[in-house]
Design a protein around this motif. Structure first.
Motif, PDB file in Angstrom:
ATOM      1  N   VAL A 140       0.836  -1.193   0.000  1.00  0.00           N
ATOM      2  CA  VAL A 140       0.000   0.000   0.000  1.00  0.00           C
ATOM      3  C   VAL A 140       0.874   1.247   0.000  1.00  0.00           C
ATOM      4  N   GLN A 141       0.303   2.356  -0.515  1.00  0.00           N
ATOM      5  CA  GLN A 141       1.008   3.630  -0.489  1.00  0.00           C
ATOM      6  C   GLN A 141       0.558   4.424   0.726  1.00  0.00           C
ATOM      7  N   LEU A 142       1.533   5.005   1.411  1.00  0.00           N
ATOM      8  CA  LEU A 142       1.271   5.774   2.615  1.00  0.00           C
ATOM      9  C   LEU A 142       1.718   7.212   2.423  1.00  0.00           C
ATOM     10  N   ARG A 143       1.033   8.117   3.084  1.00  0.00           N
ATOM     11  CA  ARG A 143       1.527   9.476   3.221  1.00  0.00           C
ATOM     12  C   ARG A 143       1.824   9.654   4.700  1.00  0.00           C
ATOM     13  N   MET A 144       3.081   9.964   4.995  1.00  0.00           N
ATOM     14  CA  MET A 144       3.495  10.136   6.373  1.00  0.00           C
ATOM     15  C   MET A 144       3.834  11.597   6.613  1.00  0.00           C
ATOM     16  N   GLU A 145       3.298  12.125   7.701  1.00  0.00           N
ATOM     17  CA  GLU A 145       3.591  13.500   8.090  1.00  0.00           C
ATOM     18  C   GLU A 145       4.000  13.530   9.551  1.00  0.00           C
ATOM     19  N   ARG A 146       4.978  14.325   9.850  1.00  0.00           N
ATOM     20  CA  ARG A 146       5.353  14.620  11.231  1.00  0.00           C
ATOM     21  C   ARG A 146       4.904  16.044  11.492  1.00  0.00           C
ATOM     22  N   VAL A 147       4.006  16.185  12.445  1.00  0.00           N
ATOM     23  CA  VAL A 147       3.398  17.475  12.745  1.00  0.00           C
ATOM     24  C   VAL A 147       3.817  17.887  14.148  1.00  0.00           C
ATOM     25  N   ARG A 148       4.123  19.159  14.304  1.00  0.00           N
ATOM     26  CA  ARG A 148       4.445  19.695  15.630  1.00  0.00           C
ATOM     27  C   ARG A 148       3.281  20.541  16.093  1.00  0.00           C
ATOM     28  N   ASP A 149       2.855  20.335  17.340  1.00  0.00           N
ATOM     29  CA  ASP A 149       1.694  21.059  17.862  1.00  0.00           C
ATOM     30  C   ASP A 149       2.015  22.540  18.044  1.00  0.00           C
ATOM     31  N   GLY A 150       1.005  23.271  18.447  1.00  0.00           N
ATOM     32  CA  GLY A 150       1.176  24.694  18.671  1.00  0.00           C
ATOM     33  C   GLY A 150       1.030  25.508  17.394  1.00  0.00           C
ATOM     34  N   GLY A 151       0.375  24.929  16.387  1.00  0.00           N
ATOM     35  CA  GLY A 151       0.143  25.657  15.141  1.00  0.00           C
ATOM     36  C   GLY A 151       1.384  25.810  14.281  1.00  0.00           C
ATOM     37  N   LEU A 152       2.406  24.990  14.527  1.00  0.00           N
ATOM     38  CA  LEU A 152       3.643  25.107  13.760  1.00  0.00           C
ATOM     39  C   LEU A 152       3.619  24.285  12.479  1.00  0.00           C
ATOM     40  N   GLY A 153       2.596  23.488  12.301  1.00  0.00           N
ATOM     41  CA  GLY A 153       2.382  22.794  11.043  1.00  0.00           C
ATOM     42  C   GLY A 153       3.247  21.577  10.805  1.00  0.00           C
ATOM     43  N   VAL A 154       3.305  21.164   9.536  1.00  0.00           N
ATOM     44  CA  VAL A 154       3.981  19.938   9.132  1.00  0.00           C
ATOM     45  C   VAL A 154       5.492  20.154   9.122  1.00  0.00           C
ATOM     46  N   LEU A 155       6.182  19.330   9.860  1.00  0.00           N
ATOM     47  CA  LEU A 155       7.637  19.384   9.946  1.00  0.00           C
ATOM     48  C   LEU A 155       8.264  18.614   8.791  1.00  0.00           C
ATOM     49  N   CYS A 156       7.654  17.496   8.443  1.00  0.00           N
ATOM     50  CA  CYS A 156       8.182  16.630   7.396  1.00  0.00           C
ATOM     51  C   CYS A 156       7.012  15.859   6.786  1.00  0.00           C
ATOM     52  N   ALA A 157       6.990  15.736   5.472  1.00  0.00           N
ATOM     53  CA  ALA A 157       5.937  14.958   4.807  1.00  0.00           C
ATOM     54  C   ALA A 157       6.560  14.192   3.645  1.00  0.00           C
ATOM     55  N   THR A 158       6.144  12.942   3.481  1.00  0.00           N
ATOM     56  CA  THR A 158       6.650  12.141   2.376  1.00  0.00           C
ATOM     57  C   THR A 158       5.641  11.051   2.022  1.00  0.00           C
ATOM     58  N   ARG A 159       5.716  10.542   0.805  1.00  0.00           N
ATOM     59  CA  ARG A 159       4.907   9.399   0.376  1.00  0.00           C
ATOM     60  C   ARG A 159       5.822   8.185   0.303  1.00  0.00           C
ATOM     61  N   LEU A 160       5.312   7.071   0.806  1.00  0.00           N
ATOM     62  CA  LEU A 160       6.085   5.840   0.854  1.00  0.00           C
ATOM     63  C   LEU A 160       5.226   4.665   0.445  1.00  0.00           C
ATOM     64  N   PHE A 161       5.831   3.670  -0.166  1.00  0.00           N
ATOM     65  CA  PHE A 161       5.175   2.387  -0.327  1.00  0.00           C
ATOM     66  C   PHE A 161       5.598   1.546   0.861  1.00  0.00           C
ATOM     67  N   PHE A 162       4.655   0.803   1.415  1.00  0.00           N
ATOM     68  CA  PHE A 162       4.964   0.032   2.617  1.00  0.00           C
ATOM     69  C   PHE A 162       6.113  -0.938   2.388  1.00  0.00           C
ATOM     70  N   VAL A 163       6.259  -1.444   1.171  1.00  0.00           N
ATOM     71  CA  VAL A 163       7.324  -2.403   0.892  1.00  0.00           C
ATOM     72  C   VAL A 163       8.574  -1.728   0.334  1.00  0.00           C
ATOM     73  N   THR A 164       8.608  -0.393   0.337  1.00  0.00           N
ATOM     74  CA  THR A 164       9.783   0.321  -0.151  1.00  0.00           C
ATOM     75  C   THR A 164      11.016  -0.131   0.613  1.00  0.00           C
ATOM     76  N   PRO A 165      12.127  -0.331  -0.101  1.00  0.00           N
ATOM     77  CA  PRO A 165      13.339  -0.668   0.631  1.00  0.00           C
ATOM     78  C   PRO A 165      13.743   0.500   1.531  1.00  0.00           C
ATOM     79  N   PRO A 166      14.596   0.246   2.517  1.00  0.00           N
ATOM     80  CA  PRO A 166      15.004   1.318   3.419  1.00  0.00           C
ATOM     81  C   PRO A 166      15.506   2.534   2.655  1.00  0.00           C
TER      82      PRO A 166
END
Length: 102
Positions: free
Chosen positions: A33-59
């Protein structure tokens, strides 16, 4: 499909100048499956990091677009690790790992 996300550790304390490492374990009911992963910091600071990954993607290691330099996301399925180098007092807060099945 079913999706489960576990953040580890629940709480992390680091000294100014150290690297903070935030883990995110992703469990899905089906592989490929394809995933969209986001790391969000609270306090209204928004998305710190966002990327799309396939679950079976190599490291992979990928820089994250961010104001501060050196932030990286490492993907070793089923675990993603966000590294924030040289943290300062203003980096404190709650960081959330959001994962969306696409």
């Amino acid at each position: 499909g079913a999706l489960r996300v576990i953040q580890v550790p629940d709480e992390l304390q680091v000294t100014a100048g150290d690297t903070a490492t935030l883990g995110c374990q992703v469990e899905v009911a089906e592989s490929g499956v394809q995933l969209r992963m986001e790391r969000v910091r609270d306090g209204g600071l928004g998305v710190l990091c966002a990327t799309r990954l396939f679950f079976v993607t190599p490291p992979l290691l990928s820089p994250c677009p961010r104001r501060a330099q050196g932030v990286q996301l490492a993907w070793h399925p089923p675990r993603a690790t966000l590294s924030l180098p040289q943290v300062q007092a203003n980096d404190s807060g709650r960081y959330i790992c959001q994962v969306i099945l696409e």
